[in-house]
Design a protein around this motif. Structure first.
Motif, PDB file in Angstrom:
ATOM      1  N   THR A 235       0.844  -1.200   0.000  1.00  0.00           N
ATOM      2  CA  THR A 235       0.000   0.000   0.000  1.00  0.00           C
ATOM      3  C   THR A 235       0.872   1.241   0.000  1.00  0.00           C
TER       4      THR A 235
ATOM      5  N   ARG B 260     -12.958  -8.068  -4.887  1.00  0.00           N
ATOM      6  CA  ARG B 260     -11.535  -8.352  -4.744  1.00  0.00           C
ATOM      7  C   ARG B 260     -10.933  -7.343  -3.790  1.00  0.00           C
TER       8      ARG B 260
ATOM      9  N   HIS C 166      -8.146  -5.267  -1.555  1.00  0.00           N
ATOM     10  CA  HIS C 166      -6.803  -4.731  -1.740  1.00  0.00           C
ATOM     11  C   HIS C 166      -5.885  -5.278  -0.658  1.00  0.00           C
TER      12      HIS C 166
ATOM     13  N   LYS D 107      -4.077  -3.650   1.375  1.00  0.00           N
ATOM     14  CA  LYS D 107      -4.234  -2.928   2.630  1.00  0.00           C
ATOM     15  C   LYS D 107      -5.401  -3.475   3.432  1.00  0.00           C
ATOM     16  N   GLU D 108      -6.469  -3.858   2.751  1.00  0.00           N
ATOM     17  CA  GLU D 108      -7.640  -4.402   3.449  1.00  0.00           C
ATOM     18  C   GLU D 108      -7.311  -5.751   4.082  1.00  0.00           C
TER      19      GLU D 108
END
Length: 505
Positions: A31, A128, A130, A132-133
């Motif tokens: 990220t 989908r 990321h 960071k998630e």
């Protein structure tokens, strides 16, 4: 102190080398915040500051401390950073070349990668996530102490109740609640989530009761959870409280106000009771006050603790049936406040009235006196006057204490026409008749004729006596009486003589 070193301003004009291997192999999957943290920390490695802390680093990067630490956990998993101390945090950067040549490839955190794959599988191809998630979700394992199985169970539950578009922040809020409740394992989470399902189903039932077709929001779920978990209302109780929604805006906020009042009432009384039973009890309590307001034709007065308290004060004086009688009397005279009813009841109490029969007889007597006074007002020219307690006391003296007939008093009233205070004049006249034993209009006329003869004899011989005329008869005086003659001068003189003889001069 070392023999050699850089000037304090040197870092501002120096460069921080970044390996191309980092840019090619690590940067694309990271990220933006993670890259910012890595590069800033790399610069600190080349030009360290003894006062540097995570808090200071977060301020200079415009980030939260937690986000800085989360970025370093990401690079730890990638094998580029090693945490060697916790309080305060101390990190050591690993050379990208060293990591590559010693490991032969980019280091992989197999546990993290397995977790990420499981998370992707929960969401499927519809969404989908990321990187960071995924990192944020993994923090629930590292920071909150939830097992990976517990986190996956939570994700499945939130998707089932909120859809795959549910915000990660929303799920994180629930994860924090689970951690606070000590639900760390999959079994613990299942128990809590089963309760959550009951919350979801119950909140949706409330929404259906409101006539809406949608799923509850997170805020609505929080309210329903408060009602059923914290305040210990059953789902049946919550639905029973929805009856009150017909009085206002059908919303969770309005329902929360209703249940809050019931919860406070339960806390004060210390008595657990079903909401339906509470409403029935309140309805029964409010029924007498509601009936009173109805007979008074009053609209817009709330039935609340204040008005119910006033009604209880009325009950301390009289039972409900007599309170209703007071309300009817107030309505008849167009005074329509609870204070007016209270004043009426207090007046009845002062007059010694105890039963409904006493009140009926008393009001009958009052109404008769008022009707009689209106006749006297018409006869004496007091058309604008209204019956009052003082005049009723005078009338009661004439009729009850002195025993005069109404027809007699009404005819005598004609002699008070034009006086400054007609009823006061009439009172003095009737007092004279009472002292003389005069009880009929004939006797009153004879007394006047005799008085006039006496006055005529004292007058000059050449002066003729004025004819004696009786009081003018009007409709209000028609009590089957004869018409008699009199003179205003004669009656005035007779009153003056009577007052003189009786010490009233």
């Amino acid at each position: 102190m070392a023999m050699f070193g850089f000037d304090e301003q040197y870092p501002m004009f120096d460069v921080t080398p970044v390996d191309n291997q980092f840019i090619l192999e690590y940067l694309p999957a990271a990220t933006g915040d993670a890259v910012r943290v890595y590069l800033y920390g790399l610069m600190q490695c080349y030009h360290p500051q003894s006062t540097m802390t995570i808090d200071q680093m977060a301020r200079e990067l415009g980030m939260e401390e937690g986000d800085v630490l989360a970025a370093y956990r990401h690079w730890e998993r990638k094998g580029l950073v090693k945490r060697i101390a916790d309080h305060p945090p101390v990190f050591r950067y690993i050379s990208v070349k060293q990591a590559y040549f010693m490991g032969g490839a980019v280091p992989v955190d197999h546990e993290y990668e397995a977790f990420a794959s499981a998370v992707y599988a929960v969401f499927g191809n519809d969404r989908r996530l990321h990187g960071k998630e995924i990192s944020q979700i993994y923090e629930w394992v590292e920071d909150l102490g939830l097992t990976t199985e517990a986190v996956l169970a939570l994700l499945r539950h939130m998707i089932a109740t909120n859809g795959k578009g549910v915000a990660i922040k929303t799920i994180e809020k629930r994860a924090m609640q689970l951690a606070e409740e000590g639900a760390s394992t999959a079994e613990d989470v299942e128990d809590v989530l089963n309760r959550d399902k009951a919350v979801f189903d119950g909140a949706r039932a409330v929404i259906r009761r409101m006539g809406k077709r949608r799923n509850p929001s997170e805020d609505e779920l929080d309210l329903y959870r408060k009602w059923t978990v914290d305040w210990r209302f059953s789902g049946e109780d919550v639905l029973a409280a929805c009856v009150e929604l017909t009085k206002g805006d059908p919303s969770f906020k309005y329902l929360n106000g209703i249940l809050s009042r019931l919860y406070q009432k339960k806390a004060v009384s210390g008595r657990a009771q079903k909401v339906a039973d509470t409403f029935a009890e309140e309805k029964e309590t409010a029924a007498p006050l509601k009936a009173l307001l109805s007979v008074m034709n009053v609209r817009g007065v709330s039935i609340n603790e204040g008005t119910l308290s006033v009604y209880e004060e009325m009950r301390a004086l009289y039972p409900d049936n007599i309170i209703l009688m007071a309300g009817q009397e107030c309505a008849r005279h167009r005074v329509t406040t609870l204070d007016d009813v209270m004043s009426t009841l207090q007046n009845w109490r002062r007059n010694g009235l105890q039963t409904a029969a006493d009140v009926s007889e008393y009001m009958k007597r009052i109404n008769e006196q008022n009707d009689f006074l209106r006749v006297l007002y018409d006869v004496t020219g007091m058309e604008d006057a209204k019956p009052n307690a003082a005049d009723r006391r005078i009338a009661a003296k004439w009729l009850e204490e002195w025993g005069f007939e109404m027809s007699f008093v009404a005819q005598c009233a004609a002699w008070a026409v034009g006086k400054d205070r007609p009823l006061g004049y009439l009172d003095r006249m009737l007092e004279a008749y009472h002292q003389q034993g005069v009880r009929t209009i004939e006797a009153a006329q004879i007394a006047r004729e005799q008085f006039q003869k006496t006055q005529s004899a004292k007058a000059a011989p050449a002066q003729a006596a004025a004819p004696v005329r009786g009081p003018k008869v009007v409709g209000e005086q028609q009590y089957t009486q004869r018409e008699y003659a009199h003179t205003d001068n004669a009656i005035d003189a007779m009153m003056a003589q009577w007052q003189e003889e009786n010490g009233h001069a």
